[in-house]
Enzyme design. Structure first.
Site, PDB file in Angstrom:
ATOM      1  N   TYR A   1       0.843  -1.197   0.000  1.00  0.00           N
ATOM      2  CA  TYR A   1       0.000   0.000   0.000  1.00  0.00           C
ATOM      3  C   TYR A   1       0.878   1.247   0.000  1.00  0.00           C
ATOM      4  O   TYR A   1       1.803   1.361   0.795  1.00  0.00           O
ATOM      5  CB  TYR A   1      -0.906  -0.018   1.235  1.00  0.00           C
ATOM      6  CG  TYR A   1      -1.776   1.202   1.412  1.00  0.00           C
ATOM      7  CD1 TYR A   1      -2.328   1.862   0.318  1.00  0.00           C
ATOM      8  CD2 TYR A   1      -2.061   1.693   2.673  1.00  0.00           C
ATOM      9  CE1 TYR A   1      -3.134   2.971   0.488  1.00  0.00           C
ATOM     10  CE2 TYR A   1      -2.880   2.795   2.858  1.00  0.00           C
ATOM     11  CZ  TYR A   1      -3.409   3.440   1.764  1.00  0.00           C
ATOM     12  OH  TYR A   1      -4.205   4.543   1.932  1.00  0.00           O
ATOM     13  N   CYS A   2       0.593   2.169  -0.933  1.00  0.00           N
ATOM     14  CA  CYS A   2       1.307   3.448  -1.025  1.00  0.00           C
ATOM     15  C   CYS A   2       2.797   3.160  -1.232  1.00  0.00           C
ATOM     16  O   CYS A   2       3.166   2.401  -2.117  1.00  0.00           O
ATOM     17  CB  CYS A   2       1.017   4.285   0.219  1.00  0.00           C
ATOM     18  SG  CYS A   2       1.669   5.963   0.182  1.00  0.00           S
ATOM     19  N   LEU A   3       3.684   3.738  -0.431  1.00  0.00           N
ATOM     20  CA  LEU A   3       5.110   3.489  -0.601  1.00  0.00           C
ATOM     21  C   LEU A   3       5.481   2.058  -0.260  1.00  0.00           C
ATOM     22  O   LEU A   3       6.535   1.567  -0.679  1.00  0.00           O
ATOM     23  CB  LEU A   3       5.924   4.468   0.250  1.00  0.00           C
ATOM     24  CG  LEU A   3       6.039   5.876  -0.336  1.00  0.00           C
ATOM     25  CD1 LEU A   3       6.698   6.811   0.656  1.00  0.00           C
ATOM     26  CD2 LEU A   3       6.806   5.867  -1.645  1.00  0.00           C
TER      27      LEU A   3
ATOM     28  N   LEU B   1      -1.578  -1.167  -4.133  1.00  0.00           N
ATOM     29  CA  LEU B   1      -2.716  -0.313  -3.800  1.00  0.00           C
ATOM     30  C   LEU B   1      -2.224   1.125  -3.699  1.00  0.00           C
ATOM     31  O   LEU B   1      -1.504   1.478  -2.756  1.00  0.00           O
ATOM     32  CB  LEU B   1      -3.356  -0.753  -2.478  1.00  0.00           C
ATOM     33  CG  LEU B   1      -3.807  -2.221  -2.387  1.00  0.00           C
ATOM     34  CD1 LEU B   1      -4.379  -2.501  -1.002  1.00  0.00           C
ATOM     35  CD2 LEU B   1      -4.822  -2.540  -3.470  1.00  0.00           C
TER      36      LEU B   1
END
Length: 595
Positions: A325-327, A353
């Site tokens: 998720y994200c980074l 994501l």
């Protein structure tokens, strides 16, 4: 922590004394460089980490190019005249007045239609429209300068909005008359209390109503691995049989992991476990000065790879579905590319994501990043060993200051309407720090230099390529994401050649992810690209894929099941004591409680 980790991290080479800048610039002695950096660090604390040079450079670039553009000046003068005329008409309630832009709810109260409030509203809208037009790019200037000037001008205009002033806001005036001034008395007391909490670093009030481990981050499980960088949680099974391949969740290190495990109603992790998956999740340490030399590659090795090793061991050598998720998605993509280079096929699938792999269109965060700004942040982190959590939180709030700063201030301090406590608000108040070396490396290597998709990102001394990844991918973007814009996330399709499913859902960076079944007003688009298909640009993709109502979660669950073994089996044991992975404590662990 007194407990020793059950699996020791791989040996980390001793870093240079100053990893972000191992040697002073040419012509400077070490002492002179240290003095310069100390002065800049002190200035950084005074300016909340914002480089004054970067701001002045943008304004001067804009002003000098505008000064030699008489045609543009004439156009702006005409714009100002037309806006003034429209504001005058609107102030008297005549046709032709200005109206707020879509999504601007500052002037929804009917009192704004009455004088003198109507005149204040019209004057503000005229000013806002003028500066929006005036700060557009002028031929010859740097595009980033135009974006920065527009952002800074917008911040000033938003701050001066009549909706923020007690006597100019009809809703505040009405509330003051109705309550005899109680709204202002209570709001002032609340403001003083908030200032006290900020100065004393007190526990956020939102967190007091949501106990971690009871109200949020409460999905049952055990911490089965702890090292200096992360705790690995294995969640207790909720079904009699499970899919053979476990799911490893890699959250971003710029946030606490439990954004994916909030209340039982909207827990991403809890719902996944209920679908018959063995789920592992990383909980990153909240770093302090002791972690200043942790590198970006440490997050890959001591985080992603050690977690992957542990999940595979506990599940009998099964391949692993990895979800970032994200980074967390970015570091997962780097790890996956490095694994593919070495013919390591332990990944059954990869899910990203809101995770970017290319940073040329990385959204409004790029407004804060150039060589001057990153050097300024490096000096600030150099003095402390980390980037303070308030700096991170302030950056994200500044990007949406109208909603996240000014509107909340009006509601909380002028109208005596404190926002109700809710789970995502408690999570948002629980910010994290960033270690000096890692933060410098990812800002430079990814955001500023975009090395991953430029073919210049090395792991263990050798460049990695996303196109080497053969595991199927599920990539998700969200329509109104200003942290990881969906068109930037979509670029994973440009740099890979594997089987890829792309989903675009409504909502923002967090709300789009927390889209549990039954959530109202949800929709998504989905497309599937097989390896032999040609690339399709994002706007064409969006036009060719119709929106479907509902949550994207069931689609993902079905996708995971389709890439899992056909035969389900009894859940694996909690941990693997013989492999040094005995349960250490109950979920959500100890790192999540660090402030």
């Amino acid at each position: 922590m007194t407990e020793q980790p059950r699996i020791r991290p791989a040996t980390v080479p001793t870093p240079p004394a100053d990893p972000a800048r191992p040697a002073p610039p040419h012509g400077l002695t070490a002492g002179a460089d240290t003095l310069d950096r100390a002065v800049r660090a002190a200035a950084g604390r005074a300016t909340f980490g914002v480089s004054s040079f970067a701001a002045l450079s943008a304004w001067s670039d804009w002003a000098m190019h505008l000064a030699r553009s008489p045609g543009r000046q004439m156009q702006l003068a005409e714009r100002a005249w037309r806006n003034g005329l429209a504001a005058t008409l609107g102030a008297f309630g005549l046709p032709g007045g200005l109206t707020p832009r879509k999504g601007d709810h500052r002037f929804d109260h009917p009192g704004w239609a009455l004088p003198p409030f109507r005149a204040a509203q019209q004057a503000h809208l005229a000013t806002e429209d003028f500066w929006c037009e005036a700060t557009r790019e002028v031929r010859g200037m740097r595009r980033r300068s135009a974006d920065r000037v527009g952002f800074m001008a917008g911040q000033i205009v938003n701050a001066l909005s009549p909706s923020n002033l007690p006597l100019a806001n009809p809703e505040v005036v009405e509330a003051t008359l109705k309550t005899g001034g109680a709204n202002l008395r209570n709001g002032t007391a609340r403001l003083l209390h908030d200032i006290h909490d900020e100065l004393t670093d007190s526990r956020p009030a939102a967190l007091a109503q949501f106990e971690i481990g009871r109200d949020i981050a409460a999905t049952p499980g055990k911490v089965i691995l702890r090292n200096d960088l992360m705790e690995l949680i294995q969640y207790s099974p909720q079904t009699g049989t499970v899919h053979p391949e476990p799911v490893l969740i890699v959250p971003a290190w710029i946030m606490k992991y439990y954004i994916l495990d909030l209340s039982a109603r909207n827990s991403f992790i809890g719902h996944l476990v209920a679908q018959g998956h063995t789920v592992f999740a990383i909980s990153w340490v909240n770093p302090d000065e002791r972690h200043r030399d942790l590198s970006l590659d440490d997050y890959r090795r001591m985080g992603v790879m050690q977690a992957l090793d542990a999940a595979a061991t506990i599940c009998g050598g099964a391949r692993v579905h990895a979800c970032g998720y994200c980074l967390g998605g970015t570091i997962l993509a780097i790890a996956a590319a490095a694994m593919a280079r070495e013919d390591d096929d332990r990944l059954a699938s990869i899910t990203l994501l809101a995770g970017q792999t290319d940073f040329t269109e990385a959204g409004e965060l790029m407004l804060f990043l150039d060589e001057s700004q990153i050097a300024y942040l490096e000096d600030l982190m150099w003095a402390r060993g980390y980037l303070d959590q308030n700096q991170m939180a302030g950056t994200f709030k500044a990007l949406r200051a109208r909603d996240l700063v000014w509107n909340q201030a009006v509601q909380r301090y002028l109208l005596d309407r404190p926002e109700p406590a809710f789970d995502i608000g408690a999570w948002s108040a629980d910010a994290t720090r960033m270690p000096y070396r890692m933060h410098s490396e990812y800002l430079r290597g990814l955001f500023l230099e975009n090395r991953l998709t430029a073919g210049r990102f090395a792991v263990d001394g050798r460049v990695v390529a996303l196109k080497d990844i053969t595991a199927p991918m599920f990539v998700l973007g969200t329509e109104t994401d200003y942290i990881a814009p969906w068109r930037s996330v979509y670029k994973a399709a440009l740099f890979t050649e594997n089987d890829l499913t792309f989903v675009l859902t409504n909502g923002g960076h967090n709300a789009g992810i927390l889209s549990e079944p039954g959530h109202r007003n949800r929709h998504f688009r989905v497309g599937h690209r097989t390896p032999e298909k040609r690339y399709m640009d994002p706007d064409t993709w969006c036009a060719r894929h119709q929106a479907r109502p509902g949550s994207w979660w069931p689609l993902w669950w079905d996708w995971l099941a389709g890439h899992s073994g056909a035969d389900r089996a009894a859940p694996p044991p909690m941990g693997a004591p013989d492999a040094g992975l005995a349960p250490l404590c109950d979920a959500p662990g100890t790192y999540i409680l660090q402030r």
